[in-house]
Design an enzyme around this catalytic site. Structure first.
Site, PDB file in Angstrom:
ATOM      1  N   GLU A  86       2.712  -1.796   7.685  1.00  0.00           N
ATOM      2  CA  GLU A  86       3.639  -1.925   6.649  1.00  0.00           C
ATOM      3  C   GLU A  86       5.054  -1.031   7.176  1.00  0.00           C
ATOM      4  O   GLU A  86       6.158  -1.808   6.728  1.00  0.00           O
ATOM      5  CB  GLU A  86       3.029  -1.358   5.242  1.00  0.00           C
ATOM      6  CG  GLU A  86       2.058  -2.235   4.810  1.00  0.00           C
ATOM      7  CD  GLU A  86       1.697  -1.964   3.414  1.00  0.00           C
ATOM      8  OE1 GLU A  86       2.186  -0.775   2.757  1.00  0.00           O
ATOM      9  OE2 GLU A  86       0.425  -2.445   3.041  1.00  0.00           O
ATOM     10  N   HIS A  96       0.702  -1.218   0.180  1.00  0.00           N
ATOM     11  CA  HIS A  96      -0.131   0.097  -0.107  1.00  0.00           C
ATOM     12  C   HIS A  96       1.001   1.345  -0.180  1.00  0.00           C
ATOM     13  O   HIS A  96       0.453   2.319  -0.693  1.00  0.00           O
ATOM     14  CB  HIS A  96      -0.979  -0.076   1.119  1.00  0.00           C
ATOM     15  CG  HIS A  96      -2.073  -1.157   1.166  1.00  0.00           C
ATOM     16  ND1 HIS A  96      -1.741  -2.398   1.730  1.00  0.00           N
ATOM     17  CD2 HIS A  96      -3.209  -1.183   0.638  1.00  0.00           C
ATOM     18  CE1 HIS A  96      -2.632  -3.173   1.569  1.00  0.00           C
ATOM     19  NE2 HIS A  96      -3.740  -2.337   0.972  1.00  0.00           N
ATOM     20  N   ARG A  98     -22.235  15.466  15.582  1.00  0.00           N
ATOM     21  CA  ARG A  98     -22.653  16.726  14.917  1.00  0.00           C
ATOM     22  C   ARG A  98     -24.186  16.582  14.262  1.00  0.00           C
ATOM     23  O   ARG A  98     -24.254  15.689  13.738  1.00  0.00           O
ATOM     24  CB  ARG A  98     -21.466  16.746  13.673  1.00  0.00           C
ATOM     25  CG  ARG A  98     -20.322  17.357  14.375  1.00  0.00           C
ATOM     26  CD  ARG A  98     -19.292  17.573  13.151  1.00  0.00           C
ATOM     27  NE  ARG A  98     -18.383  18.792  13.432  1.00  0.00           N
ATOM     28  CZ  ARG A  98     -17.072  18.311  14.025  1.00  0.00           C
ATOM     29  NH1 ARG A  98     -16.744  16.930  14.075  1.00  0.00           N
ATOM     30  NH2 ARG A  98     -16.305  19.303  14.400  1.00  0.00           N
ATOM     31  N   ARG A 115     -16.004  22.879  20.624  1.00  0.00           N
ATOM     32  CA  ARG A 115     -17.707  22.405  20.119  1.00  0.00           C
ATOM     33  C   ARG A 115     -18.405  22.966  21.231  1.00  0.00           C
ATOM     34  O   ARG A 115     -19.751  23.095  20.791  1.00  0.00           O
ATOM     35  CB  ARG A 115     -17.546  20.851  19.936  1.00  0.00           C
ATOM     36  CG  ARG A 115     -16.745  20.249  18.961  1.00  0.00           C
ATOM     37  CD  ARG A 115     -17.447  20.261  17.730  1.00  0.00           C
ATOM     38  NE  ARG A 115     -18.817  19.781  17.658  1.00  0.00           N
ATOM     39  CZ  ARG A 115     -19.290  18.412  17.773  1.00  0.00           C
ATOM     40  NH1 ARG A 115     -18.187  17.492  17.698  1.00  0.00           N
ATOM     41  NH2 ARG A 115     -20.413  18.145  17.659  1.00  0.00           N
TER      42      ARG A 115
HETATM   43  N1  URA Z   1     -10.842  16.486  13.224  1.00  0.00           N
HETATM   44  C1  URA Z   1     -12.058  15.838  13.757  1.00  0.00           C
HETATM   45  O1  URA Z   1     -12.066  14.416  13.696  1.00  0.00           O
HETATM   46  N2  URA Z   1     -12.923  16.465  14.470  1.00  0.00           N
HETATM   47  C2  URA Z   1     -13.023  17.801  14.638  1.00  0.00           C
HETATM   48  O2  URA Z   1     -13.922  18.559  15.116  1.00  0.00           O
HETATM   49  C3  URA Z   1     -11.982  18.549  13.730  1.00  0.00           C
HETATM   50  C4  URA Z   1     -10.792  17.590  13.231  1.00  0.00           C
END
Ligand code: URA
Length: 256
Positions: A79, A7, A167, A222
């Site tokens: 790998e 790969h 989300r 967040r």
């Molecule tokens: N990468 C992720 O997985 N989540 C985020 O909120 C930002 C970058």
């Protein structure tokens, strides 16, 4: 003929003697990371796996992109291990879930929640995903020497960017019941951030007898919003490149 990594499209003789690999997710980040370390040369680029070799007075390293998620990361680590690499540093981006972590801060993972969806092919879920203390020490020291704000703690690695990280800005806005409320729960349990690969790296590395660590730059908090701050990405990548190049140097010179 020596081992050929299918790969990664790499021959053993091209990387002989190299022990340390930096693992960004994105192929387009490889050259920036390599140039922060020293002079560099691209060796291969197959699918999501780009490999760049870099060198300075402390030694040689590889920078290998793993793509997004644990399954492709596990292929790269498998790998690379067969090519003789035994030290791994993941360098990526993340979303913070604790108050007080700012966009641009760095998160060094001591351990990870295994929602990555790949590490359970290496060890049952009660097995912990933890970093090697020497790799954590090198990353911490690099942040301190360069005076960048960092946080140390537990990361949640999710197999998905949208539902697994709870989300709601998605096509349907629907999240299955087992994941509803999960962000608040991880926050209550002291988890610092979400990303998608650290738990796979820590688990696979431990199981194979390798050493790993991880550092991620914060793209979004967040508690404040959902979307990542695109315009901050370059600044965060520069910061990460500097820190990881310094950590690699400390590891190679045995000063961590
Ligand atoms: N990468 C992720 O997985 N989540 C985020 O909120 C930002 C970058």
């Amino acid at each position: 003929m020596g081992y050929y990594a299918y790969h990664l499209a790499l021959k053993e003789e091209e990387v002989r003697g190299i022990k340390l690999a930096l693992l960004p997710g994105a192929p387009e980040r490889c050259c920036k990371l390599a140039s922060a370390f020293g002079s560099f040369e691209e060796l291969a680029f197959h699918r999501e796996f780009k490999t760049v070799k870099a060198e300075n007075e402390s030694g040689k390293i590889l920078v290998v992109s793993t793509g997004i998620g644990g399954s492709s990361l596990s292929i790269a680590v498998e790998e690379l291990a067969q090519l003789g690499v035994n030290l791994f540093l993941r360098v990526g981006t993340c979303g913070a879930i604790q108050e007080g972590i700012a966009v641009g801060d760095l998160v060094i993972s001591e351990g990870a929640v295994r929602m990555d969806g790949a590490s359970d092919h290496y060890a049952p879920l009660p097995y912990p995903a933890c970093a090697h203390w020497e790799m954590v020490g090198a990353l911490k020291k690099a942040c301190e020497l360069l005076k960048y704000r960092y946080h140390l703690g537990i990361t949640c690695s999710s197999a998905t960017f949208y539902p697994g990280q709870e989300r709601y800005d998605t096509f349907t806005g629907y999240i299955i019941s087992s994941l509803r409320g999960s962000r608040e729960e991880w926050k209550r349990l002291g988890v610092l951030n979400y990303e998608m690969e650290v738990a796979t790296l820590f688990t696979v590395a431990r199981v194979l007898g390798l050493r790993s660590g991880a550092i991620c730059g914060v793209l979004v908090n967040r508690n404040e919003k959902e979307e990542v701050e695109e315009e901050k990405i370059e600044e965060i990548e520069d910061r990460l490149s500097e820190v990881v190049a310094k950590a690699a140097q400390l590891i190679l010179s045995g000063e961590e």
